[in-house]
Design a protein around this motif. Structure first.
Motif, mmCIF file in Angstrom:
data_model
loop_
_atom_site.group_PDB
_atom_site.id
_atom_site.type_symbol
_atom_site.label_atom_id
_atom_site.label_comp_id
_atom_site.label_asym_id
_atom_site.label_seq_id
_atom_site.Cartn_x
_atom_site.Cartn_y
_atom_site.Cartn_z
ATOM 1 N N VAL A 12 0.846 -1.198 0.000
ATOM 2 C CA VAL A 12 0.000 0.000 0.000
ATOM 3 C C VAL A 12 0.884 1.253 0.000
ATOM 4 C CG1 VAL A 12 -1.775 1.300 1.265
ATOM 5 C CG2 VAL A 12 -1.901 -1.199 1.151
ATOM 6 N N PHE A 13 1.945 1.215 0.773
ATOM 7 C CA PHE A 13 2.899 2.338 0.808
ATOM 8 C C PHE A 13 3.439 2.615 -0.598
ATOM 9 C CE2 PHE A 13 7.201 4.026 1.020
ATOM 10 C CZ PHE A 13 7.101 5.054 1.957
ATOM 11 N N GLN A 14 3.873 1.541 -1.275
ATOM 12 C CA GLN A 14 4.421 1.699 -2.636
ATOM 13 C C GLN A 14 3.379 2.310 -3.571
ATOM 14 O OE1 GLN A 14 5.473 -2.319 -3.579
ATOM 15 N NE2 GLN A 14 7.450 -2.242 -2.528
ATOM 16 N N ASP A 16 0.644 4.115 -2.846
ATOM 17 C CA ASP A 16 0.341 5.507 -2.484
ATOM 18 C C ASP A 16 1.431 6.454 -2.982
ATOM 19 O OD1 ASP A 16 -1.909 4.566 -1.247
ATOM 20 O OD2 ASP A 16 -1.145 4.762 0.805
ATOM 21 N N LEU A 17 2.675 6.038 -2.780
ATOM 22 C CA LEU A 17 3.808 6.887 -3.169
ATOM 23 C C LEU A 17 3.891 7.024 -4.692
ATOM 24 C CD1 LEU A 17 6.453 8.374 -2.229
ATOM 25 C CD2 LEU A 17 7.627 6.205 -2.635
ATOM 26 N N LEU A 18 3.801 5.897 -5.393
ATOM 27 C CA LEU A 18 3.985 5.921 -6.853
ATOM 28 C C LEU A 18 2.840 6.634 -7.565
ATOM 29 C CD1 LEU A 18 5.503 2.358 -7.371
ATOM 30 C CD2 LEU A 18 6.685 4.541 -7.713
ATOM 31 N N GLU A 19 1.613 6.444 -7.089
ATOM 32 C CA GLU A 19 0.488 7.140 -7.737
ATOM 33 C C GLU A 19 0.646 8.653 -7.593
ATOM 34 O OE1 GLU A 19 -3.126 5.462 -6.203
ATOM 35 O OE2 GLU A 19 -3.018 3.714 -7.558
ATOM 36 N N TRP A 20 1.096 9.069 -6.414
ATOM 37 C CA TRP A 20 1.367 10.509 -6.200
ATOM 38 C C TRP A 20 2.461 10.993 -7.157
ATOM 39 C CZ3 TRP A 20 6.129 12.515 -4.470
ATOM 40 C CH2 TRP A 20 6.139 13.888 -4.223
ATOM 41 N N TYR A 21 3.515 10.212 -7.286
ATOM 42 C CA TYR A 21 4.660 10.612 -8.122
ATOM 43 C C TYR A 21 4.258 10.718 -9.597
ATOM 44 C CZ TYR A 21 9.203 10.436 -10.469
ATOM 45 O OH TYR A 21 10.281 10.701 -11.273
ATOM 46 N N TYR A 22 3.504 9.741 -10.080
ATOM 47 C CA TYR A 22 3.121 9.783 -11.498
ATOM 48 C C TYR A 22 2.326 11.062 -11.819
ATOM 49 C CZ TYR A 22 4.336 4.774 -11.403
ATOM 50 O OH TYR A 22 4.988 3.579 -11.250
ATOM 51 N N LEU A 23 1.576 11.540 -10.862
ATOM 52 C CA LEU A 23 0.771 12.755 -11.078
ATOM 53 C C LEU A 23 1.557 14.048 -10.824
ATOM 54 C CD1 LEU A 23 -2.600 11.729 -9.371
ATOM 55 C CD2 LEU A 23 -2.235 12.145 -11.810
ATOM 56 N N ASN A 24 2.535 13.985 -9.925
ATOM 57 C CA ASN A 24 3.157 15.219 -9.424
ATOM 58 C C ASN A 24 4.654 15.346 -9.680
ATOM 59 O OD1 ASN A 24 0.853 16.466 -7.743
ATOM 60 N ND2 ASN A 24 0.892 14.334 -7.071
ATOM 61 N N LYS A 25 5.236 14.399 -10.412
ATOM 62 C CA LYS A 25 6.703 14.432 -10.509
ATOM 63 C C LYS A 25 7.192 15.737 -11.141
ATOM 64 C CE LYS A 25 6.946 11.512 -14.654
ATOM 65 N NZ LYS A 25 7.494 10.258 -15.151
ATOM 66 N N PHE A 207 -0.296 17.264 2.829
ATOM 67 C CA PHE A 207 -0.237 16.970 1.384
ATOM 68 C C PHE A 207 0.552 15.691 1.095
ATOM 69 C CE2 PHE A 207 -0.790 21.593 1.662
ATOM 70 C CZ PHE A 207 -1.916 21.751 0.877
ATOM 71 N N CYS A 208 1.001 15.022 2.140
ATOM 72 C CA CYS A 208 1.910 13.886 1.940
ATOM 73 C C CYS A 208 1.131 12.623 1.565
ATOM 74 C CB CYS A 208 2.711 13.637 3.215
ATOM 75 S SG CYS A 208 3.818 12.219 3.053
ATOM 76 N N PRO A 209 1.529 11.971 0.469
ATOM 77 C CA PRO A 209 0.803 10.778 0.016
ATOM 78 C C PRO A 209 0.977 9.582 0.946
ATOM 79 C CG PRO A 209 2.801 11.069 -1.275
ATOM 80 C CD PRO A 209 2.665 12.288 -0.425
ATOM 81 N N VAL A 210 2.024 9.620 1.801
ATOM 82 C CA VAL A 210 2.269 8.467 2.692
ATOM 83 C C VAL A 210 2.114 8.869 4.158
ATOM 84 C CG1 VAL A 210 3.683 7.162 1.050
ATOM 85 C CG2 VAL A 210 4.789 8.857 2.522
ATOM 86 N N MET A 211 1.340 9.931 4.401
ATOM 87 C CA MET A 211 1.143 10.440 5.766
ATOM 88 C C MET A 211 0.632 9.347 6.715
ATOM 89 S SD MET A 211 -1.374 13.540 6.885
ATOM 90 C CE MET A 211 -2.876 12.593 6.664
ATOM 91 N N GLU A 212 -0.314 8.534 6.222
ATOM 92 C CA GLU A 212 -0.909 7.544 7.124
ATOM 93 C C GLU A 212 0.064 6.424 7.493
ATOM 94 O OE1 GLU A 212 -3.394 4.390 4.533
ATOM 95 O OE2 GLU A 212 -4.230 6.412 4.507
ATOM 96 N N HIS A 213 1.187 6.336 6.765
ATOM 97 C CA HIS A 213 2.203 5.318 7.088
ATOM 98 C C HIS A 213 3.276 5.886 8.024
ATOM 99 C CE1 HIS A 213 0.698 2.863 3.673
ATOM 100 N NE2 HIS A 213 0.599 4.025 3.037
ATOM 101 N N CYS A 214 3.237 7.189 8.271
ATOM 102 C CA CYS A 214 4.369 7.874 8.913
ATOM 103 C C CYS A 214 4.253 7.833 10.439
ATOM 104 C CB CYS A 214 4.426 9.328 8.421
ATOM 105 S SG CYS A 214 5.793 10.260 9.140
#
Length: 354
Positions: A12-14, A16-25, A207-214
């Motif tokens: 799930v972490f991967q 969340d992170l990658l979907e954010w990156y593909y949109l916001n890189k 705004f962090c895509p992995v906030m819930e994992h932090c």
């Protein structure tokens, strides 16, 4: 699985992170039509230098040296001139040395395995990981300051990240968390996250895509992490820098040693005030450099900070009636030609006084 990682749902972490990156890189020139050479050059330039500063240098460098062959056969002084203003010039010299080895030993193909890549000059664990993951899509960690910060917060690591043991530990965790489907994007996503959201001060956690994992966010201590001991205080060195002009309107410039700080760059002669009193400068320049000069007016004071040392420089004008110099490292140069030589930033700032 390590106890620290049990708190994270890795798939799930991967995602969340990658979907954010593909949109916001971030749109960065080395990410357009990437190849191993571009990745390598960009990563060397980005060491200890901000992205915005690097972009124009990278574009000019690629225009001038589009392939490993172009860089391998270039004159070192031209390469240093292209690097002028980026600082940490040993990066440029090591890059060219390593590129020459790639041409000579690997037929111009940048190695895609850890052992051969790590044997090249200037490629440490981070650069090796960045090239293998970004350019060759291998699931290898690339742990720099951004990544240390992000993972010290996500995993709530309260050990000093300046310690080698902590870096190794975080590298191991990243190795277990990294996406095997898209390691290139995963590592770049962590870099972007650290640069834009999980910043050193006041991270924008909402705004962090992995906030819930932090873990740090959950315990409200994200601003206290990472823990990093303060670096040693820099030494201060004081110099008089001489802008020496002869009757032809030429100036004395000096090539620095081929070893150590700012190796092989050019500068105006520098007199170390821990060795020489102000009233002994003329005699010292005659004894050391064979230049018979007369001190003239004061120009300015300049301070330049390196990672381990601070230069405090008094800039002074001087004149000489000489037209020839007997020391190989010194030369007279017309003011119009000074631009052809690579100078460190501190000495470029003095050129307005010529």
């Amino acid at each position: 699985m390590n106890k620290r990682l049990q708190s994270i749902n890795i798939p799930v972490f991967q995602t969340d992170l990658l979907e954010w990156y593909y949109l916001n890189k971030r749109d960065l020139p080395w990410r357009r039509e990437p190849n191993p050479y571009k990745t390598w050059v960009s990563e060397i330039m980005l060491q200890q230098t901000k992205v915005d500063t690097v972009i124009p240098y990278f574009n000019r460098f690629m225009e001038k040296y589009p392939t490993v062959y172009d860089l391998a056969k270039a004159d070192e002084q031209d390469v240093l001139k292209s690097w002028e203003g980026l600082g940490y010039y040993s990066r440029a010299r090591n890059l060219q040395t390593a590129v020459r080895e790639v041409v000579d030993t690997y037929n111009g193909e940048i190695p895609n395995n850890e052992k051969e890549l790590a044997s090249l000059k200037g490629i440490g664990p981070y650069t090796k990981g960045a090239i293998l993951s970004i350019a060759f899509n291998q699931p290898v960690p690339a742990v720099d300051g951004n990544v240390l910060r992000v993972f010290s917060r996500i995993l709530q690591i309260e050990d000093d990240i300046a310690k080698q043991s902590t870096k190794k530990e975080i590298e191991q965790y990243v190795g277990e968390i990294i996406s095997h489907q898209d390691p290139s994007s995963f590592n770049q996503a962590i870099m972007d996250l650290g640069a834009t959201i999980c910043t050193p001060k006041k991270p924008t956690c909402m705004f962090c895509p992995v906030m819930e994992h932090c873990q740090a966010f959950q315990h409200g201590i994200q601003e206290q992490l990472p823990i990093k001991k303060k670096a040693k205080k820099q030494k201060i060195k004081q110099y008089v820098v001489l802008l020496i002009r002869n009757d032809q309107g030429e100036y004395v410039i000096e090539k620095r040693s081929d070893q150590g700080l700012l190796a092989n760059l050019w500068q105006f002669p520098m007199v170390p005030l821990d060795e020489v009193g102000i009233d002994q400068i003329e005699q010292w320049m005659y004894d050391k450099c064979g230049i018979d000069l007369q001190m003239e007016s004061d120009c300015d004071n300049l301070k330049h900070t390196f990672s381990h040392i601070i230069w405090e420089m008094d800039i002074k004008k001087a004149s000489t009636s000489q037209n020839f110099l007997n020391k190989d490292s010194l030369m007279f140069i017309a003011k119009e030609e000074i631009d052809n030589f690579p100078f460190p930033v501190s000495h470029q700032k003095m050129m307005k006084f010529l």
